[in-house]
Design a protein around this motif. Structure first.
Motif, PDB file in Angstrom:
ATOM      1  N   VAL A   8       0.844  -1.204   0.000  1.00 17.42           N
ATOM      2  CA  VAL A   8       0.000   0.000   0.000  1.00 17.42           C
ATOM      3  C   VAL A   8       0.873   1.246   0.000  1.00 17.42           C
ATOM      4  O   VAL A   8       0.604   2.217  -0.721  1.00 17.42           O
ATOM      5  CB  VAL A   8      -0.958  -0.004   1.206  1.00 17.42           C
ATOM      6  CG1 VAL A   8      -1.716   1.323   1.305  1.00 17.42           C
ATOM      7  CG2 VAL A   8      -1.942  -1.158   1.103  1.00 17.42           C
ATOM      8  N   ASN A  10       3.842   1.538  -1.212  1.00 17.06           N
ATOM      9  CA  ASN A  10       4.427   1.681  -2.549  1.00 17.06           C
ATOM     10  C   ASN A  10       3.430   2.285  -3.524  1.00 17.06           C
ATOM     11  O   ASN A  10       3.794   3.140  -4.356  1.00 17.06           O
ATOM     12  CB  ASN A  10       4.898   0.316  -3.076  1.00 17.06           C
ATOM     13  CG  ASN A  10       6.154  -0.172  -2.383  1.00 17.06           C
ATOM     14  OD1 ASN A  10       6.912   0.619  -1.832  1.00 17.06           O
ATOM     15  ND2 ASN A  10       6.372  -1.474  -2.393  1.00 17.06           N
ATOM     16  N   ARG A  11       2.177   1.852  -3.419  1.00 18.38           N
ATOM     17  CA  ARG A  11       1.154   2.416  -4.309  1.00 18.38           C
ATOM     18  C   ARG A  11       0.894   3.880  -3.987  1.00 18.38           C
ATOM     19  O   ARG A  11       0.650   4.691  -4.890  1.00 18.38           O
ATOM     20  CB  ARG A  11      -0.133   1.579  -4.232  1.00 18.38           C
ATOM     21  CG  ARG A  11      -0.020   0.228  -4.918  1.00 18.38           C
ATOM     22  CD  ARG A  11      -1.379  -0.432  -5.107  1.00 18.38           C
ATOM     23  NE  ARG A  11      -1.883  -0.992  -3.870  1.00 18.38           N
ATOM     24  CZ  ARG A  11      -1.720  -2.261  -3.498  1.00 18.38           C
ATOM     25  NH1 ARG A  11      -1.044  -3.089  -4.266  1.00 18.38           N
ATOM     26  NH2 ARG A  11      -2.227  -2.708  -2.365  1.00 18.38           N
ATOM     27  N   ILE A  12       0.954   4.239  -2.709  1.00 16.54           N
ATOM     28  CA  ILE A  12       0.813   5.643  -2.324  1.00 16.54           C
ATOM     29  C   ILE A  12       1.933   6.471  -2.955  1.00 16.54           C
ATOM     30  O   ILE A  12       1.698   7.551  -3.503  1.00 16.54           O
ATOM     31  CB  ILE A  12       0.833   5.789  -0.786  1.00 16.54           C
ATOM     32  CG1 ILE A  12      -0.462   5.237  -0.178  1.00 16.54           C
ATOM     33  CG2 ILE A  12       1.009   7.261  -0.380  1.00 16.54           C
ATOM     34  CD1 ILE A  12      -0.441   5.173   1.340  1.00 16.54           C
ATOM     35  N   ASP A  13       3.137   5.925  -2.890  1.00 18.65           N
ATOM     36  CA  ASP A  13       4.294   6.613  -3.481  1.00 18.65           C
ATOM     37  C   ASP A  13       4.077   6.862  -4.971  1.00 18.65           C
ATOM     38  O   ASP A  13       4.332   7.953  -5.488  1.00 18.65           O
ATOM     39  CB  ASP A  13       5.544   5.766  -3.251  1.00 18.65           C
ATOM     40  CG  ASP A  13       6.795   6.414  -3.827  1.00 18.65           C
ATOM     41  OD1 ASP A  13       6.909   7.643  -3.764  1.00 18.65           O
ATOM     42  OD2 ASP A  13       7.660   5.688  -4.338  1.00 18.65           O
ATOM     43  N   LEU A  15       1.207   6.977  -6.680  1.00 15.85           N
ATOM     44  CA  LEU A  15       0.093   7.899  -6.930  1.00 15.85           C
ATOM     45  C   LEU A  15       0.474   9.339  -6.618  1.00 15.85           C
ATOM     46  O   LEU A  15       0.166  10.260  -7.385  1.00 15.85           O
ATOM     47  CB  LEU A  15      -1.124   7.480  -6.093  1.00 15.85           C
ATOM     48  CG  LEU A  15      -1.802   6.174  -6.522  1.00 15.85           C
ATOM     49  CD1 LEU A  15      -2.772   5.701  -5.440  1.00 15.85           C
ATOM     50  CD2 LEU A  15      -2.541   6.363  -7.841  1.00 15.85           C
ATOM     51  N   VAL A  34      -6.565   9.029  -2.741  1.00 12.55           N
ATOM     52  CA  VAL A  34      -5.323   8.263  -2.871  1.00 12.55           C
ATOM     53  C   VAL A  34      -5.348   7.054  -1.937  1.00 12.55           C
ATOM     54  O   VAL A  34      -4.932   5.951  -2.304  1.00 12.55           O
ATOM     55  CB  VAL A  34      -4.099   9.152  -2.567  1.00 12.55           C
ATOM     56  CG1 VAL A  34      -2.822   8.314  -2.496  1.00 12.55           C
ATOM     57  CG2 VAL A  34      -3.942  10.235  -3.623  1.00 12.55           C
ATOM     58  N   ALA A  38      -4.965   3.291  -3.269  1.00 10.62           N
ATOM     59  CA  ALA A  38      -3.759   2.584  -2.854  1.00 10.62           C
ATOM     60  C   ALA A  38      -4.084   1.332  -2.043  1.00 10.62           C
ATOM     61  O   ALA A  38      -3.402   0.310  -2.161  1.00 10.62           O
ATOM     62  CB  ALA A  38      -2.862   3.506  -2.039  1.00 10.62           C
ATOM     63  N   SER A  39      -5.105   1.410  -1.218  1.00 12.13           N
ATOM     64  CA  SER A  39      -5.443   0.281  -0.343  1.00 12.13           C
ATOM     65  C   SER A  39      -6.326  -0.753  -1.037  1.00 12.13           C
ATOM     66  O   SER A  39      -6.452  -1.881  -0.553  1.00 12.13           O
ATOM     67  CB  SER A  39      -6.149   0.777   0.924  1.00 12.13           C
ATOM     68  OG  SER A  39      -7.349   1.462   0.602  1.00 12.13           O
ATOM     69  N   PRO A  41      -6.455  -2.131  -4.747  1.00 12.62           N
ATOM     70  CA  PRO A  41      -6.022  -2.169  -6.151  1.00 12.62           C
ATOM     71  C   PRO A  41      -7.138  -2.525  -7.120  1.00 12.62           C
ATOM     72  O   PRO A  41      -7.152  -2.083  -8.259  1.00 12.62           O
ATOM     73  CB  PRO A  41      -4.911  -3.230  -6.151  1.00 12.62           C
ATOM     74  CG  PRO A  41      -5.077  -3.986  -4.876  1.00 12.62           C
ATOM     75  CD  PRO A  41      -5.679  -3.040  -3.902  1.00 12.62           C
ATOM     76  N   VAL A 257      -1.010   8.375   3.764  1.00 11.39           N
ATOM     77  CA  VAL A 257      -0.899   9.345   2.666  1.00 11.39           C
ATOM     78  C   VAL A 257      -0.447  10.697   3.203  1.00 11.39           C
ATOM     79  O   VAL A 257       0.455  11.334   2.645  1.00 11.39           O
ATOM     80  CB  VAL A 257      -2.242   9.498   1.914  1.00 11.39           C
ATOM     81  CG1 VAL A 257      -2.140  10.612   0.867  1.00 11.39           C
ATOM     82  CG2 VAL A 257      -2.636   8.191   1.246  1.00 11.39           C
TER      83      VAL A 257
END
Length: 289
Positions: A8, A10-13, A15, A34, A38-39, A41, A257
């Motif tokens: 999560v 990494n996905r925040i990063d 976005l 976000v 991110a949480s 997918p 975030v």
């Protein structure tokens, strides 16, 4: 508080890196969106399907039978990783190991194969460049500079063989090595030209960020309201549904975030603390600025 996983984070990063916020207020307002993407997918994938459908529909209304909306899927990302791996493997096959002083293959045995692999890697990078430049391939985490790195490695390797390893080339049968080195140089030149074009695209706005990233593929920005309306309708369902299903997890992701925004110096500690005390996730609508 629910623990936020590394995936999560990494996905925040990813976005946030491509959000291109104009100010801290916009960044804070976007934190809930976000956090949800991110949480979850699967929600991010569904939003992308809605976005692409809305863009495609708008383009079709304006110019029936026009160009398709360009998107990057799992296949593109796998091939992008494959291009990177192949580019490194090409050199690794015939490069001398610092530890043993020998290579997996001699120049006579492996130079031609390695050159072919380098050229395949360069060809994949060329084919994937349109989706990389548009920000589809991990956004800012897939910079044009990657092509420059391989250009330097491939051309540098070919030069090092000519300068330092000429005695390894069979003078009676040099063509496999010569052909391999020519392919390395060709791949390097291709990668260098690709870097020049990609760099121009990145600096000139070819890689779309912020709201432009949402509208990518749209033929005419006059149709933007239709795309936003479709996404607003999706958020109006997805946001409340996520709150009802796992409000605590969504809140933890939103906190992550905000922490990321502060770490990236997009907001300060005071703004983070103030935003963290707000229990509401805000209005679930697509970001417009």
């Amino acid at each position: 508080m629910t623990t936020v996983t590394p995936k999560v984070l990494n996905r925040i990063d990813l976005l946030v890196a491509d959000a291109d916020y104009p100010d801290s207020a916009t960044a804070i307002a976007d934190a809930s969106r976000v956090a949800l993407l991110a949480s979850r997918p699967e929600a991010a994938a569904e939003r992308e399907r809605v976005r692409v459908a809305a863009v495609r529909e708008a383009n079709e209304r304006r110019a029936p039978g026009g160009a398709a909306v360009r998107t990057a899927g799992t296949v593109h990302r796998v091939l992008f990783v494959a291009a990177i791996v192949l580019g490194a493997v090409a050199i690794g096959l015939v490069a001398l190991s610092p530890r043993t002083g020998s290579a997996a293959f001699t120049l006579q045995e492996g130079a031609l194969l390695a050159g072919i692999i380098a050229l395949v890697s360069a060809a994949l990078l060329v084919w994937l460049e349109p989706v990389r430049a548009s920000g589809e391939l991990w956004g800012s985490h897939a910079p044009a500079g990657l092509s420059l790195l391989f250009a330097v490695l491939w051309i540098g390797f070919a030069a090092s063989v000519v300068i330092f390893r000429g005695d390894e080339i069979n003078s009676y049968e040099p063509w496999p090595v010569i052909a391999g080195l020519v392919l390395f140089v060709a791949a390097g030149i291709t990668a260098f030209v690709l870097w020049l074009r990609g760099r121009s695209a990145d600096l000139g706005g070819g890689r779309q960020t912020g709201v432009a990233h949402t509208l990518r593929g749209l033929s005419d920005t006059a149709d933007a309201p239709a795309v936003f309306t479709a996404l607003d309708a999706w958020w109006a369902q997805a946001g409340p549904a996520a709150e009802a299903e796992d409000r605590e997890g969504l809140s933890s992701a939103r906190g992550a975030v905000l922490a990321h925004l502060r770490g990236a110096m997009m907001i300060d500690a005071r703004e983070e603390k103030k935003a963290a005390t707000v229990t509401s996730f805000g209005e679930w609508k697509e970001r417009r600025r």
